[in-house]
Design an enzyme around this catalytic site. Structure first.
Site, short mmCIF file in Angstrom:
data_model
loop_
_atom_site.label_atom_id
_atom_site.label_comp_id
_atom_site.label_asym_id
_atom_site.label_seq_id
_atom_site.Cartn_x
_atom_site.Cartn_y
_atom_site.Cartn_z
N THR A 54 63.74 -8.27 -34.55
CA THR A 54 62.51 -8.20 -33.75
C THR A 54 62.14 -9.59 -33.23
O THR A 54 61.83 -9.76 -32.05
CB THR A 54 61.36 -7.63 -34.61
OG1 THR A 54 61.69 -6.30 -35.00
CG2 THR A 54 60.05 -7.63 -33.84
N SER A 55 62.20 -10.59 -34.11
CA SER A 55 61.78 -11.94 -33.70
C SER A 55 62.73 -12.53 -32.66
O SER A 55 62.31 -13.29 -31.80
CB SER A 55 61.70 -12.86 -34.92
OG SER A 55 62.99 -13.26 -35.36
N GLY B 194 64.91 -4.36 -37.54
CA GLY B 194 64.87 -5.35 -38.61
C GLY B 194 63.92 -6.48 -38.26
O GLY B 194 63.51 -6.63 -37.10
N CYS B 195 63.56 -7.28 -39.26
CA CYS B 195 62.59 -8.35 -39.04
C CYS B 195 63.19 -9.47 -38.19
O CYS B 195 62.63 -9.88 -37.18
CB CYS B 195 62.07 -8.88 -40.38
SG CYS B 195 63.36 -9.25 -41.60
N TYR B 196 64.38 -9.96 -38.60
CA TYR B 196 65.03 -11.01 -37.79
C TYR B 196 65.27 -10.51 -36.37
O TYR B 196 64.91 -11.19 -35.40
CB TYR B 196 66.36 -11.44 -38.42
CG TYR B 196 66.27 -12.37 -39.61
CD1 TYR B 196 65.66 -13.62 -39.52
CD2 TYR B 196 66.83 -12.01 -40.83
CE1 TYR B 196 65.61 -14.49 -40.60
CE2 TYR B 196 66.79 -12.88 -41.93
CZ TYR B 196 66.18 -14.11 -41.81
OH TYR B 196 66.14 -14.96 -42.88
#
Lengths: 336, 336, 336, 336
Positions: free
Chosen positions: A152-153, A148-150
């Site tokens: 990964t960050s 997911g994007c969150y």
């Protein structure tokens, strides 16, 4: 040339996949499908693709996609991917799923996505597609659960500290800020311009479906269970996620000490950069980089990471995974 | 009618002061001054003031301002206010200073603003203008140190928890997100549209000049020293501050328990609201309200507060202070 | 106190009507209705109304509304208003309709709104609510057709030139730029943030439903039929319409000559301003003003007008009409 | 490999030039210069260039640049370019100037840029770098005057109609809307976020310095002098120009007839597209395309064109010119 199919080509991540793959020297996109009124050139759905790809996007026909693809990207909503992935795997197609369907154990999945998992076999074989952690496994994988994007960050920003065991594991906070494309391309009043613009809000505090994925991966890195406090915020911009992480240090460390850990951890990573100062969203937008800045306040480490949610947070990372799976140069197609 | 002078009328807070005071039934604005090429109607500097105020804004002439004012608002940069405030006080004018010059002890001030304080006497007599804490003292004050925008959003959000002694004092984190007007109306490349729009960044981590003000006031509320970890972020919107605070609870509490504390603390406050859910910036923009939402994750309380940085964070609070000092209805002029 | 009902209170214009009327000294809002799940305080639907209005908004019950209202505002979609207006008129309520239903002759209405008109009687009695033109008739009206946002910005900008007969009537171009609230508060992919932000487009060139309204009113002013070329554009901002009009002058005129015409035409108008230079949207947002700037290039007059589409373009003008109808000060409630 | 130098590398067009040229297969960027405190990696000035270019940007040293370059791009303010171009030409370097210095005859230049031209010889030899009109001359040119952003969007949109002689030449209106990067990367209060965001304005009506360039090129296309009415507007977005042009048709034509003219005119052009409907900025942002939509209202043709002001409006077109001059594929480096 590797033949590629993309299922769910009319969303924002679909658009980015086509954009990246059309500049990739080792693949050819031959099949695009989506829920669509009538077969339409993708360059008419997204005029920004003009000169890059003119393939026609049509309703999904699994047999046809299999005939045209060696590898299939699924850019579908969660709970939908797991209905199609097994069909492609059965036909010996490699699958990279951008949804959440293969990221969590069935039990946890059901808790957070309110649905019984429909492909336990796939789940067992799936590899979590974070190259900075699972590159070896990705090489051999047939099914990738693209992160997911969150997550990964946050995972990339937290990994070195928890792995080195220099921070308290019961005291990790991730305060994330995301652009609006993170919510996808769908009609809903809370997403219309006049509701989001000149506005700002926190949402789903500690109940966001990305939370278990974050805690799971940082727990693995730490070698013991931990639970991250996660607060997502919606920002009036199109693209990008900035996550601000707060850790309690077990012993005194300087920002320099911490930066050293990060540089060592990521020294061979093509898409992770450690900033001299603090990273900004505009430094990573339209790139596949995750840029990380470190700082210290008293006994706390404060780590800031920036990614483009549609690239390193979705389509870019998916292609990075494909490159690893298929033996391409890892950055092929990813530096425009 | 109380006669009002505004020094520094051409900034964003000056504009808001004129807007508010022009609808106030008990005052008349008679003097506007600023660094300005030639005397100019304020409604030409800010056409949005048309029909509200047509007074001419001119270069500062202290004697003239004194002749036209019973009370003076100083909307000046820090280190400038302390050069003028004493002159107005000497003439028996009441002063509300919107800068940081009277918020901190001389020693702390010098550390954070890199300048020796020039008005120790004023400093001793100044009252910190946060009505929710110092209403009694504000009534009798001649010099008000109007709180900063970040501190207002954080102190009001943290006060009930630290005051009740239910949270660990060595473990308080404030992650704040501010609109661009917070930086004032000045020409600088990092503030131009094409640098801020579609961008997002953290800055001055734990070195922002508002940090000592936040820690000082929460320490007073706690009855013992504490140090807040403070991370400001710049958001691509004009107005508003959203602060997300993280506290470690000493003992198990539910969101309901915590909401009860907040409602009790603020039950008589005209400008603090406890949200049912989570507050959003658009709920408070163009109002003088601070809206607070509470939630719990494990042993952590997560508190979100929203204000309009130019109103409750500056000009609105300044007028609220004036209303208290001068015996007006506290909300007079503040609900448009 | 005049008793007010608002039908369609949960849209952007409904919100603005409540905001304005809650500060109006001569009226009290007693009834709010809309399509809504369950009766809800309007200050919960729009938290920005906190402290201004706490009335409960419920499903429409015409009898109940009649019992609580002397005058009713209809903030409804076109083709809906004409189903309700007659019912209120029958009960001797005065009606101000913010939709397009009473602005055009039945025949033209059907052409442009693709629907047979359902209240010809109302249509005959309705007065077009542009105070700068129809103030006398508005005074005596029971049913007001409140002008559209684009038409208000264009008619006021064009009126003096066509009325004075100094321009060619077959050569009038209106290039308008509107913020997104003009499209209302509805879920649709073309309106979501990530489609509108960092984007710009022209739409409905010469086919926009506001075109006949514009041509009709400028024709009346000219005393003979004319047809305006009208191009609307969607701008990534919340509020405001800027219209740029191009006229061919019959004889040489300077900007000064033209400004004189405009000042004469509008000299007694409380809400029309002639700019010294060129107007900007931020000068009129949150106000009821229409600001107009004039310039000349060769044999062409170029006129730029700015309004807040939700105020002078909708709710503000509606209240201005109410003030005229009911003998209040024309600006009452409209200068905050 | 062709060796490239870029003078003025730290502005927005400099950044885009580096981005494009770093993906170009036939060139290598060896020299970057600008007004800069100390020699700095361009990837530190613009972190978004990470992985693309790591060259050090330093103060301009003409001799050094000549040693490292076969062709030099000047991304400098007008009145500055003409001081340096002759020095590079003298050393037999080919020069592409992105400023306005070589676009107009000396006399006209002086009128509009308030400065005597300093390089009449260069002016005589310079070719106006609009490939769609001057491709043949560009092939042989040593000095290219790269067109302005507004002119590119307007000339391409107007050319077919004036060239075919189907429109009145004394009745051409261009209403243009530009993003903020068009103003460059400079500190000025009218450009700061909080002044531009949620705002919109027309400026320099018929006095903008791009006006003579537009009229000159359309006059050449028409074969007789004409004067365009030009109104630029500033839009709260980063990138893109949308121009709406109004023409009076000499004889009745349908949109289909007009589209035919445009398709014929541009049938071999790699970077001009005729839209089926109306173009939008997001369709061309980050591309080198000019997209044009045509429509008719009565006896008027209404043409809408969209470009990315930093690409087809500046850096992209400059590289397109380089490709033509140096025999590269015209699209090389320009489709990412």
């Amino acid at each position: 040339m590797l033949k590629i199919g993309i299922v769910g080509a009319t969303g924002y991540t679909g658009e980015e996949l086509v954009k990246i793959l059309s500049r990739h020297s080792g693949v050819e996109v031959l099949s695009l499908s989506a829920i669509i009124d009538k077969p339409t050139k993708i360059s008419e759905v997204f005029p920004s693709l003009a000169g890059k790809c003119d393939i026609i996007c049509k309703e999904l026909d699994i047999e046809e996609v299999c005939g045209l693809s060696d590898l299939v990207f699924l850019a579908l909503p969660h709970t939908v991917s797991m209905q199609f992935a097994p069909k492609f795997l059965k036909e010996k197609k490699r699958v990279i799923d951008l949804s959440a369907d293969y990221r969590l154990p069935a039990k946890v999945y059901k808790e957070w996505y309110a649905k019984e998992h429909m492909d336990k076999a796939g789940l067992d074989s799936a590899v979590y597609g974070l190259p900075e952690v699972y590159r070896k496994d990705i090489k051999k994988a047939d099914l990738i659960a693209n992160p997911g994007c969150y997550p990964t960050s946050i995972i990339l920003a937290g990994l070195p500290l928890v792995k080195e065991g220099v921070v308290e594991l019961d005291d990790i906070i991730a305060d994330s800020k995301s652009g609006v494309t993170g919510a996808g391309r769908k009609a809903a009043i809370p997403l219309i311009f006049s509701e989001v613009n000149e506005n700002l809000k926190a949402y789903k505090i500690d109940t966001h479906q990305h939370k278990p994925e974050i805690s799971q991966e940082l727990s693995k890195a730490a070698g013991k269970g931990l639970d991250v406090v996660f607060t997502p915020h919606l920002i009036p911009m199109n693209r990008g996620i900035l996550s601000t992480l707060y850790f309690k240090l077990k012993k005194k460390m300087t920002a320099k000490d911490i930066a050293k850990l990060y540089k060592r951890q990521y020294k061979n990573e093509p898409f992770v950069k450690i900033s001299k100062g603090l990273p900004q969203i505009k430094d990573v937008v339209n790139t596949n980089y995750c840029e990380i800045g470190v700082s210290v306040s008293g006994n706390r480490a404060i780590i800031v990471s920036c990614i483009d949610n549609l690239l390193k947070g979705a389509a870019g990372q998916a292609v990075q995974n494909m490159n690893i799976m298929c033996g391409f140069k890892e950055a092929e197609g990813l530096i425009s």
